[in-house]
Write a protein that holds these residues in place. Structure first.
Motif, PDB file in Angstrom:
ATOM      1  N   ILE A 175       0.843  -1.202   0.000  1.00 18.38           N
ATOM      2  CA  ILE A 175       0.000   0.000   0.000  1.00 18.38           C
ATOM      3  C   ILE A 175       0.875   1.248   0.000  1.00 18.38           C
ATOM      4  O   ILE A 175       0.601   2.219  -0.722  1.00 18.38           O
ATOM      5  CB  ILE A 175      -0.933  -0.004   1.226  1.00 18.38           C
ATOM      6  N   THR A 176       1.931   1.219   0.796  1.00 25.25           N
ATOM      7  CA  THR A 176       2.852   2.358   0.859  1.00 25.25           C
ATOM      8  C   THR A 176       3.452   2.658  -0.515  1.00 25.25           C
ATOM      9  O   THR A 176       3.546   3.817  -0.934  1.00 25.25           O
ATOM     10  CB  THR A 176       3.980   2.082   1.877  1.00 25.25           C
ATOM     11  N   LYS A 177       3.824   1.620  -1.223  1.00 23.55           N
ATOM     12  CA  LYS A 177       4.390   1.792  -2.563  1.00 23.55           C
ATOM     13  C   LYS A 177       3.366   2.410  -3.507  1.00 23.55           C
ATOM     14  O   LYS A 177       3.695   3.321  -4.294  1.00 23.55           O
ATOM     15  CB  LYS A 177       4.853   0.438  -3.096  1.00 23.55           C
ATOM     16  N   LYS A 178       2.136   1.954  -3.428  1.00 20.52           N
ATOM     17  CA  LYS A 178       1.077   2.479  -4.304  1.00 20.52           C
ATOM     18  C   LYS A 178       0.706   3.922  -3.963  1.00 20.52           C
ATOM     19  O   LYS A 178       0.153   4.637  -4.806  1.00 20.52           O
ATOM     20  CB  LYS A 178      -0.169   1.587  -4.210  1.00 20.52           C
ATOM     21  N   MET A 179       1.005   4.336  -2.712  1.00 21.73           N
ATOM     22  CA  MET A 179       0.712   5.708  -2.293  1.00 21.73           C
ATOM     23  C   MET A 179       1.969   6.582  -2.348  1.00 21.73           C
ATOM     24  O   MET A 179       2.082   7.565  -1.628  1.00 21.73           O
ATOM     25  CB  MET A 179       0.100   5.712  -0.886  1.00 21.73           C
ATOM     26  N   TYR A 180       2.893   6.205  -3.192  1.00 25.94           N
ATOM     27  CA  TYR A 180       4.112   6.990  -3.420  1.00 25.94           C
ATOM     28  C   TYR A 180       4.908   7.216  -2.136  1.00 25.94           C
ATOM     29  O   TYR A 180       5.381   8.314  -1.857  1.00 25.94           O
ATOM     30  CB  TYR A 180       3.760   8.334  -4.082  1.00 25.94           C
ATOM     31  N   GLY A 181       5.049   6.147  -1.367  1.00 28.09           N
ATOM     32  CA  GLY A 181       5.877   6.201  -0.165  1.00 28.09           C
ATOM     33  C   GLY A 181       5.177   6.669   1.088  1.00 28.09           C
ATOM     34  O   GLY A 181       5.811   6.771   2.152  1.00 28.09           O
ATOM     35  N   LEU A 182       3.880   6.930   1.016  1.00 29.60           N
ATOM     36  CA  LEU A 182       3.116   7.364   2.199  1.00 29.60           C
ATOM     37  C   LEU A 182       2.531   6.139   2.895  1.00 29.60           C
ATOM     38  O   LEU A 182       1.773   5.375   2.301  1.00 29.60           O
ATOM     39  CB  LEU A 182       1.986   8.311   1.789  1.00 29.60           C
ATOM     40  N   LYS A 263      14.181  12.036  -5.437  1.00 30.24           N
ATOM     41  CA  LYS A 263      12.876  11.706  -4.844  1.00 30.24           C
ATOM     42  C   LYS A 263      11.807  12.747  -5.145  1.00 30.24           C
ATOM     43  O   LYS A 263      10.653  12.594  -4.746  1.00 30.24           O
ATOM     44  CB  LYS A 263      13.014  11.557  -3.325  1.00 30.24           C
ATOM     45  N   ARG A 264      12.164  13.821  -5.840  1.00 34.96           N
ATOM     46  CA  ARG A 264      11.206  14.910  -6.058  1.00 34.96           C
ATOM     47  C   ARG A 264      10.001  14.477  -6.887  1.00 34.96           C
ATOM     48  O   ARG A 264       8.870  14.877  -6.609  1.00 34.96           O
ATOM     49  CB  ARG A 264      11.911  16.099  -6.718  1.00 34.96           C
ATOM     50  N   SER A 265      10.233  13.645  -7.871  1.00 33.99           N
ATOM     51  CA  SER A 265       9.128  13.168  -8.696  1.00 33.99           C
ATOM     52  C   SER A 265       8.140  12.354  -7.865  1.00 33.99           C
ATOM     53  O   SER A 265       6.919  12.494  -8.005  1.00 33.99           O
ATOM     54  CB  SER A 265       9.666  12.312  -9.848  1.00 33.99           C
ATOM     55  N   LEU A 266       8.665  11.513  -6.963  1.00 33.68           N
ATOM     56  CA  LEU A 266       7.823  10.700  -6.070  1.00 33.68           C
ATOM     57  C   LEU A 266       6.979  11.591  -5.174  1.00 33.68           C
ATOM     58  O   LEU A 266       5.769  11.387  -5.029  1.00 33.68           O
ATOM     59  CB  LEU A 266       8.701   9.781  -5.227  1.00 33.68           C
ATOM     60  N   PHE A 267       7.598  12.604  -4.559  1.00 33.95           N
ATOM     61  CA  PHE A 267       6.874  13.502  -3.663  1.00 33.95           C
ATOM     62  C   PHE A 267       5.845  14.328  -4.427  1.00 33.95           C
ATOM     63  O   PHE A 267       4.757  14.600  -3.905  1.00 33.95           O
ATOM     64  CB  PHE A 267       7.846  14.415  -2.918  1.00 33.95           C
ATOM     65  N   LYS A 268       6.170  14.727  -5.637  1.00 37.58           N
ATOM     66  CA  LYS A 268       5.222  15.495  -6.439  1.00 37.58           C
ATOM     67  C   LYS A 268       3.970  14.678  -6.721  1.00 37.58           C
ATOM     68  O   LYS A 268       2.844  15.169  -6.603  1.00 37.58           O
ATOM     69  CB  LYS A 268       5.882  15.927  -7.752  1.00 37.58           C
ATOM     70  N   GLN A 269       4.145  13.400  -7.068  1.00 32.82           N
ATOM     71  CA  GLN A 269       3.001  12.515  -7.306  1.00 32.82           C
ATOM     72  C   GLN A 269       2.202  12.297  -6.027  1.00 32.82           C
ATOM     73  O   GLN A 269       0.964  12.257  -6.046  1.00 32.82           O
ATOM     74  CB  GLN A 269       3.498  11.175  -7.857  1.00 32.82           C
ATOM     75  N   ARG A 270       2.913  12.155  -4.902  1.00 32.67           N
ATOM     76  CA  ARG A 270       2.231  11.967  -3.611  1.00 32.67           C
ATOM     77  C   ARG A 270       1.374  13.186  -3.281  1.00 32.67           C
ATOM     78  O   ARG A 270       0.208  13.046  -2.890  1.00 32.67           O
ATOM     79  CB  ARG A 270       3.250  11.742  -2.495  1.00 32.67           C
ATOM     80  N   TYR A 271       1.929  14.376  -3.431  1.00 36.31           N
ATOM     81  CA  TYR A 271       1.194  15.593  -3.088  1.00 36.31           C
ATOM     82  C   TYR A 271       0.008  15.813  -4.017  1.00 36.31           C
ATOM     83  O   TYR A 271      -1.056  16.280  -3.584  1.00 36.31           O
ATOM     84  CB  TYR A 271       2.129  16.795  -3.111  1.00 36.31           C
ATOM     85  N   GLN A 272       0.153  15.469  -5.288  1.00 38.16           N
ATOM     86  CA  GLN A 272      -0.971  15.572  -6.219  1.00 38.16           C
ATOM     87  C   GLN A 272      -2.087  14.624  -5.814  1.00 38.16           C
ATOM     88  O   GLN A 272      -3.269  14.978  -5.858  1.00 38.16           O
ATOM     89  CB  GLN A 272      -0.501  15.273  -7.645  1.00 38.16           C
ATOM     90  N   MET A 273      -1.712  13.407  -5.415  1.00 42.00           N
ATOM     91  CA  MET A 273      -2.684  12.427  -4.947  1.00 42.00           C
ATOM     92  C   MET A 273      -3.409  12.945  -3.704  1.00 42.00           C
ATOM     93  O   MET A 273      -4.650  12.901  -3.617  1.00 42.00           O
ATOM     94  CB  MET A 273      -1.983  11.109  -4.622  1.00 42.00           C
TER      95      MET A 273
END
Length: 305
Positions: A175-182, A263-273
């Motif tokens: 689940i963490t992986k699918k939520m971009y590390g969250l 890691k910026r791309s990962l965090f950007k996707q997380r924040y958009q989600m």
């Protein structure tokens, strides 16, 4: 005014437990009457009929250790006064029914992710509401909380957080992986902050490990409580505050300059989600609340505990 004996008839207790309630009630007659009269109103009557044991909650371990009985009455009374004033009566019944009310339903990769606002009776000692995270209608994480009044402002008491008993590390990692590390735990606290900010609340009081109800003197010998709540709240930037950690209701984002470039791309996707989830959660909260309500104002009733 109802007699304590008349009120005790609502309780689905044995004769001995009812007698115990009556004897205790002699010293808290006014508080019991005030709480009963509040819950007996049409907006909250469903809860009183289906969960009458709430009248006995103040006499048991509730919210945190060492809480005086009169404060337990006050907190329960305030929570349901807040719901009665803010929430539509039919939505209150939906929340406290078996199915609860979904604040979020969305696809997470190939799985259905849900956030459900409900009441879980066997977790009721930790709070009057449960926020549950589900994947394909299977519980992953949940937190228990209540709305309370402290220093003349409304705050959230967060007194319980747990994953499903049989959830495994691989499931959480997926689940963490699918939520971009969250992680799921951080996500459900994110959601509680969204609820708090929707009502323009500023603070969440999260109970410390040592003061969790499972560590109260009458139950601490069970040896079943292993979670380190202090570590959770410190990770969420909580500030030590006696029996609690104080958390802000603001969901803070890191500046991109603070994040390693890889890691910026990962965090950007997380924040958009999370931005998309927050919008849907707040839209669904607007369906729960009364249309003419000003979310940052709570008017006390004339008669309060």
């Amino acid at each position: 005014m109802y007699s304590i004996i008349a009120i005790s008839k609502f309780l689905k207790f044995s004769y001995f437990k009812k007698l115990k309630f009556i004897l205790r009630g002699i010293f808290f007659k006014q508080q019991i009457n005030d709480l009963f009269n509040l819950l007996n109103q049409k907006e909250l009557h469903y809860f009183l009929v289906n969960y009458p044991e709430i009248l006995n909650k103040p006499f048991r371990s509730y919210q945190c250790c060492n809480m005086p009985t009169h404060e337990k009455f006050k907190n329960i009374y305030f929570h349901y006064s807040f719901l009665k004033q803010k929430f539509c009566s039919e939505k209150i019944q939906m929340i406290y029914s078996f199915k609860g009310f979904n604040l979020l339903e969305t696809m997470l990769s190939e799985n259905l992710l849900s956030l459900r606002l409900c009441y879980v009776g066997n977790l009721g000692k930790e709070g009057e509401l449960t926020l549950m995270m589900l994947l394909d209608n299977k519980e992953i994480y949940s937190i228990q909380f209540s709305f309370i009044e402290k220093s003349n402002q409304v705050e959230i008491y967060l007194c319980g957080i747990q994953s499903r008993n049989d959830v495994n590390g691989d499931e959480l990692k997926d689940i963490t992986k699918k939520m971009y590390g969250l992680r799921p735990r951080n996500f459900i606290i994110f959601t509680l902050r969204v609820i708090g900010s929707y009502f323009n609340l500023l603070l969440i009081q999260a109970v410390k490990t040592n003061f969790h109800t499972s560590n109260c003197s009458r139950v601490k010998k069970t040896g079943k409580f292993f979670a380190n709540y202090n570590e959770y709240w410190e990770e969420e930037a909580g500030v030590d505050n006696q029996q609690f950690y104080t958390l802000s209701t603001i969901n803070r984002k890191k500046e991109m300059t603070e994040i390693p470039s890889k890691k910026r791309s990962l965090f950007k996707q997380r924040y958009q989600m999370l931005d998309a989830y927050e919008l849907e959660i707040k839209n669904n909260l607007s369906l729960l609340t009364k249309k003419d309500d000003k979310t940052n104002i709570f008017v006390k009733e004339d008669k309060s505990i």
